[in-house]
Design an enzyme around this catalytic site. Sequence first.
Site, PDB file in Angstrom:
ATOM      1  N   HIS A 173      59.879  32.465  42.454  1.00 53.83           N
ATOM      2  CA  HIS A 173      59.434  32.553  43.854  1.00 53.83           C
ATOM      3  C   HIS A 173      60.539  32.107  44.801  1.00 53.83           C
ATOM      4  O   HIS A 173      60.877  30.928  44.874  1.00 53.83           O
ATOM      5  CB  HIS A 173      58.188  31.682  44.066  1.00 53.83           C
ATOM      6  CG  HIS A 173      57.571  31.885  45.419  1.00 53.83           C
ATOM      7  ND1 HIS A 173      56.346  32.481  45.596  1.00 53.83           N
ATOM      8  CD2 HIS A 173      58.011  31.583  46.661  1.00 53.83           C
ATOM      9  CE1 HIS A 173      56.055  32.539  46.883  1.00 53.83           C
ATOM     10  NE2 HIS A 173      57.059  31.995  47.556  1.00 53.83           N
ATOM     11  N   HIS A 187      62.766  33.210  48.769  1.00 54.03           N
ATOM     12  CA  HIS A 187      62.867  34.014  50.003  1.00 54.03           C
ATOM     13  C   HIS A 187      64.347  34.206  50.312  1.00 54.03           C
ATOM     14  O   HIS A 187      64.963  33.368  50.972  1.00 54.03           O
ATOM     15  CB  HIS A 187      62.163  33.318  51.162  1.00 54.03           C
ATOM     16  CG  HIS A 187      60.687  33.231  50.973  1.00 54.03           C
ATOM     17  ND1 HIS A 187      59.808  34.160  51.494  1.00 54.03           N
ATOM     18  CD2 HIS A 187      59.929  32.352  50.271  1.00 54.03           C
ATOM     19  CE1 HIS A 187      58.569  33.834  51.139  1.00 54.03           C
ATOM     20  NE2 HIS A 187      58.611  32.751  50.386  1.00 54.03           N
ATOM     21  N   GLN A 228      54.740  38.963  56.028  1.00 52.18           N
ATOM     22  CA  GLN A 228      54.772  37.562  56.498  1.00 52.18           C
ATOM     23  C   GLN A 228      53.807  37.276  57.660  1.00 52.18           C
ATOM     24  O   GLN A 228      53.203  36.217  57.734  1.00 52.18           O
ATOM     25  CB  GLN A 228      56.206  37.223  56.923  1.00 52.18           C
ATOM     26  CG  GLN A 228      56.390  35.899  57.632  1.00 52.18           C
ATOM     27  CD  GLN A 228      56.453  34.712  56.696  1.00 52.18           C
ATOM     28  OE1 GLN A 228      57.446  34.496  56.014  1.00 52.18           O
ATOM     29  NE2 GLN A 228      55.383  33.945  56.633  1.00 52.18           N
ATOM     30  N   HIS A 231      51.356  35.079  48.217  1.00 49.37           N
ATOM     31  CA  HIS A 231      51.235  33.740  48.786  1.00 49.37           C
ATOM     32  C   HIS A 231      49.745  33.524  48.976  1.00 49.37           C
ATOM     33  O   HIS A 231      49.080  34.316  49.649  1.00 49.37           O
ATOM     34  CB  HIS A 231      51.932  33.672  50.139  1.00 49.37           C
ATOM     35  CG  HIS A 231      53.416  33.583  50.060  1.00 49.37           C
ATOM     36  ND1 HIS A 231      54.194  34.588  49.563  1.00 49.37           N
ATOM     37  CD2 HIS A 231      54.270  32.586  50.425  1.00 49.37           C
ATOM     38  CE1 HIS A 231      55.466  34.216  49.617  1.00 49.37           C
ATOM     39  NE2 HIS A 231      55.540  33.007  50.131  1.00 49.37           N
ATOM     40  N   GLU A 276      48.197  28.630  50.872  1.00 49.13           N
ATOM     41  CA  GLU A 276      49.257  27.644  51.095  1.00 49.13           C
ATOM     42  C   GLU A 276      48.881  26.802  52.308  1.00 49.13           C
ATOM     43  O   GLU A 276      49.395  26.954  53.413  1.00 49.13           O
ATOM     44  CB  GLU A 276      50.621  28.308  51.310  1.00 49.13           C
ATOM     45  CG  GLU A 276      51.756  27.279  51.283  1.00 49.13           C
ATOM     46  CD  GLU A 276      53.129  27.877  51.516  1.00 49.13           C
ATOM     47  OE1 GLU A 276      53.228  29.090  51.756  1.00 49.13           O
ATOM     48  OE2 GLU A 276      54.123  27.115  51.457  1.00 49.13           O
ATOM     49  N   ASP A 305      61.455  28.637  46.084  1.00 48.33           N
ATOM     50  CA  ASP A 305      60.855  29.053  47.351  1.00 48.33           C
ATOM     51  C   ASP A 305      61.892  29.172  48.461  1.00 48.33           C
ATOM     52  O   ASP A 305      62.087  30.247  49.021  1.00 48.33           O
ATOM     53  CB  ASP A 305      59.717  28.094  47.749  1.00 48.33           C
ATOM     54  CG  ASP A 305      58.760  28.689  48.774  1.00 48.33           C
ATOM     55  OD1 ASP A 305      58.868  29.899  49.068  1.00 48.33           O
ATOM     56  OD2 ASP A 305      57.903  27.951  49.288  1.00 48.33           O
ATOM     57  N   TRP A 316      62.062  26.538  56.588  1.00 46.52           N
ATOM     58  CA  TRP A 316      61.038  25.720  55.933  1.00 46.52           C
ATOM     59  C   TRP A 316      61.592  24.531  55.176  1.00 46.52           C
ATOM     60  O   TRP A 316      60.879  23.606  54.853  1.00 46.52           O
ATOM     61  CB  TRP A 316      60.208  26.602  54.980  1.00 46.52           C
ATOM     62  CG  TRP A 316      59.439  27.662  55.687  1.00 46.52           C
ATOM     63  CD1 TRP A 316      58.191  27.532  56.240  1.00 46.52           C
ATOM     64  CD2 TRP A 316      59.847  29.012  55.960  1.00 46.52           C
ATOM     65  NE1 TRP A 316      57.812  28.710  56.834  1.00 46.52           N
ATOM     66  CE2 TRP A 316      58.803  29.639  56.670  1.00 46.52           C
ATOM     67  CE3 TRP A 316      60.999  29.750  55.671  1.00 46.52           C
ATOM     68  CZ2 TRP A 316      58.866  30.963  57.105  1.00 46.52           C
ATOM     69  CZ3 TRP A 316      61.070  31.067  56.099  1.00 46.52           C
ATOM     70  CH2 TRP A 316      60.016  31.661  56.803  1.00 46.52           C
TER      71      TRP A 316
HETATM   72 FE   FE2 Z   1      57.010  31.417  49.650  1.00 43.19          FE
END
Ligand code: FE2
Length: 427
Positions: A57, A59, A152, A210, A213, A309, A315
């Site tokens: 996982h 991005h 997203q 996702h 979360e 991630d 993030w």
């Molecule tokens: Fe993610």
Amino acid sequence: MSSLLIRDATLPDGRTGLDILCADGRIANLAPRISASAARTIDAGGMLVAPPFVDAHFHMDSTLTYGMPRVNASGTLLEGIALWGELKPTLVQDVIVERALAYCDWAVGRGLLAIRSHVDTSDPRLLAVEALLHVRERVKPYLDLQLVAFPQDGLLRSPGALHNLKRALSMGVDVVGGIPHFERTTADGAESVRILCEIAADLGKRVDMHCDETDDPMSRHVETLACQAQRLGLQGRVAGSHLTSMHSMDNDYVSKLIPLLREAGVAAIANPLINITLQGRHDTYPKRRGMTRVPELLAAGVPVAFGHDCVMDPWYPLGSGDMLEVAAMGLHVAQMTGQDAMRACFDAVTATPAAILGLEGYGLAPGRRADLVLLQARDPVEAIRLRAARLAVVRAGKVVATSPPARATLDLPGRPATVDWTLPGAP
Ligand code: FE2
């Protein structure tokens, strides 16, 4: 003449004293004391040889953008999404490609040779999709990049999202993604899961959503994901990513939910580094940890992988592509300190994500792809403890990265001249 021979390796399953002969990109033989010559020989000296790390996982379209246009002040998922929304219109394809290639360099240096990356399909220009499809081809000789179409801004919440996601899939994106907890209502979230699973079933694609979360214990979209996987015959091809609400759920409900996931063949992907920092932000004290229930899922027979991630993005400000750092954080947050539990954390960044991605030829056995990493550790637990140096990284029988051993020189009266943090007296 064969291309590469590794002598005296220890394998993650505990077998020792093995030689590994690699030829034509595959493992030709794996046995004690192989009598063969090779273009290159590496003496592992009893150290651990593992199949490469796999990140289930990630991005890659947002990686290495930390601080652009500003940092995430609240540290929450939602501010991260808003920040990414500010950054998106300014993105240029070449720069996305450059950053992604730079991250893949970091990954290879860390023995990370397969990554499943979500790619944001919300932008109608699909710049990031085009960029990462290009990167997927560029890195193919040394890294398997699998792409997930990720709406997203919400599949139903964002105008045009369904159309853009379908365009991305038709351009060659591998997996169907989603974000049901970000839709406007719980009902919309469940509807998005249904639509996306049906698209995957129609196209013969895998699903990785996702899911939940959030710290909201009532966010229960993974239940719908399991239900749709079951209904559409997608068992073994569906993963739920994050699943952090499960941390806060009522135990009675979880006692029904986890067997449901097992029955539907749904895998779980936890992202310990990111969810230990993003979750619990609305708590005072005690603060929740916000990682899904890893030991309980494993005990029920649900495959659990750990993903990175994010690395240096809206993030998360840290990271370097080190899946041993991910495994170490997962181990700590889940309190998985038993011997078997620690080994399961190593599996969560190697064999388990490889199965979730459906990687062909993964693993150390004759006939499999000659992809492997030589670690400065004698077993998987020591590898996690030391974040062991990747002494050699091998792709298709070719050494693609090396690192010097980690070692300090000492100048202490009556003490050894060097220290490498292995147990004194160990063979
Ligand atoms: Fe993610």
